[in-house]
Each structure stands twice: as C-alpha cells, then as structure tokens.
Design a protein around this motif. Structure first.
Motif, mmCIF file in Angstrom:
data_model
loop_
_atom_site.group_PDB
_atom_site.id
_atom_site.type_symbol
_atom_site.label_atom_id
_atom_site.label_comp_id
_atom_site.label_asym_id
_atom_site.label_seq_id
_atom_site.Cartn_x
_atom_site.Cartn_y
_atom_site.Cartn_z
ATOM 1 N N MET A 6 0.872 -1.172 0.000
ATOM 2 C CA MET A 6 0.000 0.000 0.000
ATOM 3 C C MET A 6 0.911 1.225 0.000
ATOM 4 O O MET A 6 1.797 1.344 0.854
ATOM 5 C CB MET A 6 -0.880 0.018 1.250
ATOM 6 N N ARG A 8 1.296 4.957 0.792
ATOM 7 C CA ARG A 8 0.604 5.906 1.671
ATOM 8 C C ARG A 8 1.235 7.289 1.545
ATOM 9 O O ARG A 8 2.379 7.491 1.911
ATOM 10 C CB ARG A 8 0.663 5.445 3.126
ATOM 11 N N ASN A 19 -4.135 6.734 -0.239
ATOM 12 C CA ASN A 19 -3.472 5.426 -0.241
ATOM 13 C C ASN A 19 -3.784 4.764 -1.573
ATOM 14 O O ASN A 19 -4.905 4.887 -2.079
ATOM 15 C CB ASN A 19 -4.004 4.527 0.884
ATOM 16 N N ARG A 20 -2.814 4.065 -2.133
ATOM 17 C CA ARG A 20 -3.062 3.349 -3.391
ATOM 18 C C ARG A 20 -2.469 1.958 -3.299
ATOM 19 O O ARG A 20 -1.322 1.775 -2.902
ATOM 20 C CB ARG A 20 -2.469 4.095 -4.584
ATOM 21 N N GLN A 21 -3.258 0.973 -3.687
ATOM 22 C CA GLN A 21 -2.776 -0.390 -3.741
ATOM 23 C C GLN A 21 -1.844 -0.537 -4.932
ATOM 24 O O GLN A 21 -2.021 0.115 -5.969
ATOM 25 C CB GLN A 21 -3.947 -1.362 -3.889
ATOM 26 N N SER A 36 0.684 -0.129 -10.219
ATOM 27 C CA SER A 36 -0.738 -0.205 -9.894
ATOM 28 C C SER A 36 -1.488 -0.539 -11.171
ATOM 29 O O SER A 36 -1.339 0.141 -12.193
ATOM 30 C CB SER A 36 -1.238 1.122 -9.311
ATOM 31 N N HIS A 41 -6.203 -2.968 -8.508
ATOM 32 C CA HIS A 41 -5.838 -2.066 -7.416
ATOM 33 C C HIS A 41 -6.795 -0.887 -7.306
ATOM 34 O O HIS A 41 -7.331 -0.426 -8.316
ATOM 35 C CB HIS A 41 -4.406 -1.558 -7.611
ATOM 36 N N ARG A 94 4.630 -3.821 4.522
ATOM 37 C CA ARG A 94 3.934 -3.795 3.227
ATOM 38 C C ARG A 94 3.450 -2.397 2.866
ATOM 39 O O ARG A 94 2.514 -2.225 2.090
ATOM 40 C CB ARG A 94 2.757 -4.768 3.256
ATOM 41 N N PHE A 95 4.109 -1.374 3.407
ATOM 42 C CA PHE A 95 3.709 0.008 3.155
ATOM 43 C C PHE A 95 4.881 0.803 2.586
ATOM 44 O O PHE A 95 5.977 0.769 3.138
ATOM 45 C CB PHE A 95 3.232 0.680 4.446
#
Length: 172
Positions: A6, A8, A19-21, A36, A41, A94-95
C-alpha cells in the motif's frame, strides 16, 4: 507474480493524503518501484475506495526528495509523468510511505513540463521548517534535470516494467 503493498501519501505535519494499492516490482538501494493495475488495485481517498482507469508505475526514492508516477492508458501508451517533491520514502513492512511537499513537476507527452502547486506550497511553507522547504525546491530541481535528460526513471524503465507485467498476465 503479485507482491502487494500500500502506497501511503501524507502531507507535511501528518495530515492524511491518499493510499493506493500496488505491487512492489523492484527495490534497490535508492528506489522503491511499484505498479498499480486498474484491474486489481484501488485508490483510497479518505473512506472512499475509487477505481482509476490507468496503469501507474511509481518510483519512490528513499534517499532523494523525489517520487515519480508514470501513467499509461490500457494499451500501454504514455499519458503523463508527475514528479512529487517529497521527504524521502520508506518501506515499512507492506507500506511504501512518503510525505508530499506540495510541489509537483508534470511532464506531458509532448516532452514539455511545468511545475504545479507553487502558490499552495508557498502558502503552506510557512508551517514547514526551512530544511523541508529546501528539500522541496531540491526535488523540483532534480525533477527538471531528469525531465530534460530523460534519465532514470524516464529512460523507458517504466515502459519495460509495464511491458513485463502485461506480458506475464497472458494474452489480452
């Protein structure tokens, strides 16, 4: 192969941004590179989850005050690149975290570019320490140098990453 993270984005002072996956596709001593995919996403703004119609290959620097987002349409055609002046990014589990300093260089398909949000930055800079203000202008200078020389990541690196991801996904 999926490697979910993610991204952030925060504003200086801690205000939440977006926030973007994404998938982490590469990490080096200096860059965190993500992709992405609009089919998988979401973009999260506040409590809203939004889809976005484009591929985004993002390059967040962990040493320098720049982060590039290179945007492509569904056929892999370049739409635009945006370089944000940031506090250097970090990978925390995971950020991918970064602080946006409100100055952005926008690179158009024609090759021309312009700096966006200068007025907003000047207005908000009074609440920032001088070191953050210097870092923001350093980020803009670096972004201009990259845009003019077509250095990494504007050297077709994003196109290669997108091409590999599309090829590994199988036939269209």
């Amino acid at each position: 192969m999926h490697n979910p993270v993610m991204i952030r984005q925060r504003k200086y002072g801690g205000a939440e941004g977006w926030n973007r996956q994404a998938d982490l596709v590469d990490g080096s001593d200096a860059w965190l590179v993500t992709l992405s995919d609009p089919a998988r996403h979401l973009l999260l703004v506040g409590r809203r989850a939004e889809t976005f119609p484009h591929f985004v290959v993002a390059f967040h620097n962990v040493l320098l005050p720049i982060a590039w987002e290179i945007v492509f349409d569904s056929l892999g055609r370049f739409i635009r690149a945006t370089c944000d002046a940031i506090l250097p990014a970090s990978l925390n589990g995971r950020f991918v975290d970064f602080v946006d300093l409100d100055l952005h260089l926008i690179l158009e398909p024609s090759g021309s570019y312009f700096v966006q949000d200068q007025e907003e930055f000047v207005k908000n800079a009074v609440a920032c320490p001088a070191s953050a203000v210097r870092m923001a202008w350093d980020g803009v200078r670096l972004a201009r140098a990259v845009a003019e020389s077509r250095a990494y990541p504007l050297d077709s690196s994003a196109e290669r990453i997108l091409g590999m991801a599309l090829a590994s996904a199988g036939p269209l």
